[in-house]
Write an enzyme that holds these catalytic residues in place. Structure first.
Site, PDB file in Angstrom:
ATOM      1  N   HIS A 243       1.100  -1.412  -0.287  1.00 36.63           N
ATOM      2  CA  HIS A 243      -0.404   0.280   0.389  1.00 36.63           C
ATOM      3  C   HIS A 243       0.794   1.321  -0.177  1.00 36.63           C
ATOM      4  O   HIS A 243       0.302   2.102  -1.105  1.00 36.63           O
ATOM      5  CB  HIS A 243      -1.189   0.211   0.990  1.00 36.63           C
ATOM      6  CG  HIS A 243      -1.720  -0.892   1.450  1.00 36.63           C
ATOM      7  ND1 HIS A 243      -3.051  -1.757   0.687  1.00 36.63           N
ATOM      8  CD2 HIS A 243      -1.581  -2.054   2.000  1.00 36.63           C
ATOM      9  CE1 HIS A 243      -3.368  -2.194   1.198  1.00 36.63           C
ATOM     10  NE2 HIS A 243      -2.976  -3.055   2.252  1.00 36.63           N
TER      11      HIS A 243
HETATM   12  O1  RIB Z   1      -5.211   0.507   4.149  1.00 40.22           O
HETATM   13  C1  RIB Z   1      -3.875  -0.285   4.074  1.00 40.22           C
HETATM   14  C2  RIB Z   1      -3.507   1.129   5.161  1.00 40.22           C
HETATM   15  O2  RIB Z   1      -3.715   0.630   6.725  1.00 40.22           O
HETATM   16  C3  RIB Z   1      -2.459   1.081   4.777  1.00 40.22           C
HETATM   17  O3  RIB Z   1      -1.149   1.765   5.510  1.00 40.22           O
HETATM   18  C4  RIB Z   1      -1.087   0.747   5.977  1.00 40.22           C
HETATM   19  O4  RIB Z   1      -0.419   0.676   6.824  1.00 40.22           O
HETATM   20  C5  RIB Z   1      -2.426   0.977   7.079  1.00 40.22           C
HETATM   21  O5  RIB Z   1      -2.131   1.743   7.881  1.00 40.22           O
END
Ligand code: RIB
Ligand code: CA
Length: 313
Positions: A243
């Site tokens: 992500h």
């Molecule tokens: O949903 C994914 C996000 O939530 C990313 O930033 C992960 O690190 C968590 O913070």
């Protein structure tokens, strides 16, 4: 390319850690003024510690790290140890940090830095719940006009939710904060699950990290090995969505991504759909566009960029 000044607001988390390493590996393009920790994946004490662990791993102990908000603006904290492990950085065994945490609160650092820097010169990169940034905007509304862009990982449209059927984690944890950011008038670039779910840490990509033959490569391979098991069990994907590095990659090579400038609003009233990003992807409303919401990524190029840059550390 002139160096872009950035502040990284983060809740490390293995994917945050890879994003921070990518930024620290790119001093040619990015000037990391500071890292502000927020409660999210794990409690604040751990995210503030982990941010320093990552800086020391990268050999960048001159980057100031600040602790911010330990809970959402008006809700109980929800964490994600089930994804990231108890430490938030499970998958690699790293020493406790020696570098100190800065005395100032992260929100004060955000406000003071944005007021002192030339207007339009400091981009905010948000990798976790938006609590710190929303608190800064609430405390000092004048800074909104001084922020040229917020690039954030959060939300979803086609991919819907990862923490509930309707919501992505960062937005779900503090929907009121996300609402403040969406309505701030600041240029917003959003990396939702629609993008990160196309940037999967497949086995060859993890082996490419390991093949770097460095402590960084081994550590990132260990983190992504650990991090991927949750998403693979849940989605049946052949890797985990990486992500947060999409935020930093966007700053380095924006043409990796495709998206639309649309209206995005946040559900804050309903318990059932709390934290849902209601993205008008098909422009079926007359609600004004307030964000560039990404939907596509060239995943092979993204991982090549990431691996090449990590090799520099
Ligand atoms: O949903 C994914 C996000 O939530 C990313 O930033 C992960 O690190 C968590 O913070
Ligand atoms: Ca994060």
């Amino acid at each position: 390319m002139s160096r872009r000044k950035i502040i990284i607001d983060t809740d490390p988390g293995q994917d945050d850690a890879v994003a921070i390493l990518l930024a620290l590996a790119s001093p040619d393009a990015l000037d990391v003024l500071g890292i502000t920790a927020v409660a999210g994946n794990v409690p604040l004490a751990l995210t503030a510690k982990n941010a320093r662990v990552i800086c020391e791993l990268a050999g960048k102990v001159d980057v100031p790290v600040f602790a911010g908000c330990d809970a959402p603006l008006s809700r109980k904290l929800v964490t994600a140890e089930h994804v990231h492990g108890k430490t938030g950085l499970d998958g690699a065994d790293l020493p406790d940090p020696a570098m100190p945490l800065q005395d100032a609160h992260a929100v004060d650092f955000l406000v003071d830095t944005l007021r002192a820097a030339p207007s339009g010169s400091v981009t905010l990169c948000a990798l976790g719940p938006l609590t710190n940034i929303a608190a800064a905007l609430t405390r000092a509304p004048d800074i909104a006009g001084r922020v040229p862009e917020i690039v954030l990982m959060g939300g979803a449209y086609f991919e819907v939710g990862n923490i509930t059927p309707a919501a992505e984690f960062n937005i779900y944890v503090d929907p009121e904060a996300a609402d403040i950011v969406m309505k701030s008038g600041i240029k917003l670039t959003i990396m939702p699950l629609d993008v990160s779910h196309k940037a999967l840490t497949t086995r060859p990509r993890i082996e490419a990290f390991r093949a770097l033959g460095t402590r960084i490569g081994e550590t990132v391979a260990g983190w992504t090995d650990f991090f991927e098991r949750f998403d693979m069990e849940k989605y049946g994907h052949d890797g985990a969505p990486l992500h947060d590095p999409t935020v930093i990659a966007y700053l380095l090579e924006p043409d990796l991504f495709t998206g639309r400038h649309i209206n995005v609003e946040i559900e804050t009233g309903s318990d059932l759909t709390r934290g849902m990003t209601v993205a008008d992807w098909w422009r079926v409303t007359d609600r004004p566009a307030n964000a560039t919401f990404m939907g596509g990524v060239d995943a092979d190029r993204f991982f090549r960029l990431l691996t090449d840059r990590l090799a520099r550390l």
